[in-house]
Design a protein around this motif. Structure first.
Motif, mmCIF file in Angstrom:
data_model
loop_
_atom_site.group_PDB
_atom_site.id
_atom_site.type_symbol
_atom_site.label_atom_id
_atom_site.label_comp_id
_atom_site.label_asym_id
_atom_site.label_seq_id
_atom_site.Cartn_x
_atom_site.Cartn_y
_atom_site.Cartn_z
ATOM 1 N N LEU A 106 0.739 -1.200 0.071
ATOM 2 C CA LEU A 106 -0.174 -0.015 0.092
ATOM 3 C C LEU A 106 0.683 1.331 0.038
ATOM 4 O O LEU A 106 0.243 2.230 -0.650
ATOM 5 C CB LEU A 106 -0.938 0.030 1.264
ATOM 6 N N GLU A 107 1.922 1.287 0.809
ATOM 7 C CA GLU A 107 2.650 2.571 0.947
ATOM 8 C C GLU A 107 3.288 2.994 -0.398
ATOM 9 O O GLU A 107 3.573 4.102 -0.499
ATOM 10 C CB GLU A 107 3.785 2.376 1.897
ATOM 11 N N LEU B 226 0.013 4.871 -2.670
ATOM 12 C CA LEU B 226 -0.782 6.093 -2.292
ATOM 13 C C LEU B 226 -0.357 7.359 -2.672
ATOM 14 O O LEU B 226 1.100 7.685 -3.045
ATOM 15 C CB LEU B 226 -0.629 6.235 -0.638
ATOM 16 N N THR B 227 -1.169 8.468 -2.953
ATOM 17 C CA THR B 227 -0.725 9.866 -3.309
ATOM 18 C C THR B 227 0.013 10.220 -2.325
ATOM 19 O O THR B 227 0.001 10.113 -1.189
ATOM 20 C CB THR B 227 -1.944 10.435 -3.747
ATOM 21 N N ARG C 259 -1.937 11.314 1.007
ATOM 22 C CA ARG C 259 -2.541 9.978 1.699
ATOM 23 C C ARG C 259 -1.188 9.582 2.337
ATOM 24 O O ARG C 259 -1.533 9.002 3.396
ATOM 25 C CB ARG C 259 -3.280 9.240 0.678
ATOM 26 N N ASP C 260 -0.237 9.308 1.620
ATOM 27 C CA ASP C 260 0.913 8.743 2.274
ATOM 28 C C ASP C 260 1.393 9.645 3.412
ATOM 29 O O ASP C 260 1.724 8.881 4.425
ATOM 30 C CB ASP C 260 2.152 8.544 1.111
ATOM 31 N N CYS D 42 -3.487 2.324 8.071
ATOM 32 C CA CYS D 42 -3.859 2.160 6.675
ATOM 33 C C CYS D 42 -5.187 1.512 6.555
ATOM 34 O O CYS D 42 -5.559 1.243 5.643
ATOM 35 C CB CYS D 42 -2.901 1.312 6.092
ATOM 36 N N GLU E 57 -7.489 3.502 3.985
ATOM 37 C CA GLU E 57 -7.283 3.176 2.626
ATOM 38 C C GLU E 57 -7.449 1.578 2.261
ATOM 39 O O GLU E 57 -8.028 1.437 1.143
ATOM 40 C CB GLU E 57 -5.861 3.259 2.117
ATOM 41 N N GLU F 209 -2.927 2.223 -7.469
ATOM 42 C CA GLU F 209 -2.241 3.449 -7.780
ATOM 43 C C GLU F 209 -3.140 4.276 -8.608
ATOM 44 O O GLU F 209 -3.304 5.646 -8.599
ATOM 45 C CB GLU F 209 -0.862 3.100 -8.484
ATOM 46 N N PHE G 132 -6.546 5.550 -6.401
ATOM 47 C CA PHE G 132 -6.258 6.601 -5.402
ATOM 48 C C PHE G 132 -5.677 7.810 -6.235
ATOM 49 O O PHE G 132 -6.195 8.993 -5.764
ATOM 50 C CB PHE G 132 -5.095 6.190 -4.376
#
Length: 282
Positions: free
Chosen positions: A113-114, A117-118, A121-122, A147, A150, A173, A176
């Motif tokens: 996930l990391e 993310l934009t 959001r990250d 998380c 998300e 990707e 998001f």
């Protein structure tokens, strides 16, 4: 089967509240057994027990209020995903088969996930995790809890990845990126912040939020489909937006107008949802 359904229903009540099963039946028109099946799929596909147990083990190690906050975050994920299976599954739900289909994608998304993310959001995710760690939550658990918002999109993303034959990380990707670029995230946040005084008002807001999620998912499928096999996220998003430039401009103008007013109401959200639906259908 009736005994098993009763046991699972009691488990749902114990974890997410006494009124939850009744509310879910009212909102979906399905039975308590259907709710119990969807709950079990969600619990197993997301390894919810693997979140509950370590949070419960933090007794006397972190403030009780923080444990309650984390449990509520888990509960929101359970509720959102449970409703997803109720609304999108084929009934009666096959608990074992459905959980087996979704679990690998959900696990892959959680691990990757990391990287998808934009930036905004990250940054929010990292700040949340850092706050939990500072309060005494182990780092791995802090990151899993941070998380959860998300991960609420995981069911849609598994479906998108299967439909488009893309990696779930690529689907995420694109999803998001579209959510940030077209205002889906902002509109949902505005909807969740609205004060509702009746059950009908809450249902109306929930319906708009569901519509916004569905439109974001539809646009993600279109972006990946138009990108062809082995699509990449940024080119796919760019191509989709370029091909709908006029509609995108109208969406941008509407979201900017909403951001300039003190509060957003259901009627405004309905207009935004309709305009975004036009974009998705373009």
């Amino acid at each position: 089967r009736e005994i098993i359904a009763e046991v699972v229903t009691n488990s749902v009540i114990n974890r997410v509240g006494a009124s939850f099963v009744h509310d879910a039946q009212e909102r979906t028109g399905l039975s308590a057994a259907d709710v119990a099946r969807a709950y079990t799929i969600t619990r197993d596909a997301f390894d919810i027990r693997g979140l509950w147990r370590p949070i419960e083990k933090l007794d006397d190690k972190v403030p009780a209020a923080l444990q309650i906050e984390m449990m509520r975050d888990v509960g929101r994920l359970v509720e959102r995903s449970l409703y997803w299976f109720l609304r999108n599954g084929t009934h009666p739900l096959d608990v074992a088969a459905t959980a087996a289909v979704f679990r690998p994608g959900i696990t892959a998304l959680a691990h990757g996930l990391e990287g998808v993310l934009t930036p905004e959001r990250d940054a929010r995710f990292r700040a949340h995790a850092a706050r939990l760690v500072k309060a005494g939550v182990p780092e791995d658990l802090a990151r899993r809890v941070a998380c959860l918002e998300e991960m609420g999109s995981a069911c849609d993303l598994v479906r998108i990845a299967r439909l488009t034959q893309q990696r779930i990380e690529t689907a995420a990707e694109v999803y998001f990126a579209l959510g940030a670029r077209l205002g889906f995230e902002w509109l949902r946040d505005a909807a969740r912040a609205m004060k509702t005084e009746t059950a009908w008002q809450k249902s109306a807001v929930d319906a708009v939020i569901d519509d916004l999620r569905a439109q974001q998912a539809d646009l993600t499928v279109k972006a990946l489909g138009e990108g062809g096999a082995d699509a990449e996220a940024k080119p796919s998003v760019g191509a989709l937006l370029a091909g709908r430039a006029h509609a995108v401009k109208r969406v941008d103008a509407l979201v900017a107008e909403f951001k300039a007013v003190p509060t957003v109401d259901v009627a405004m959200l309905a207009v935004a949802s309709r305009r975004l639906r036009t974009l998705a259908g373009g």
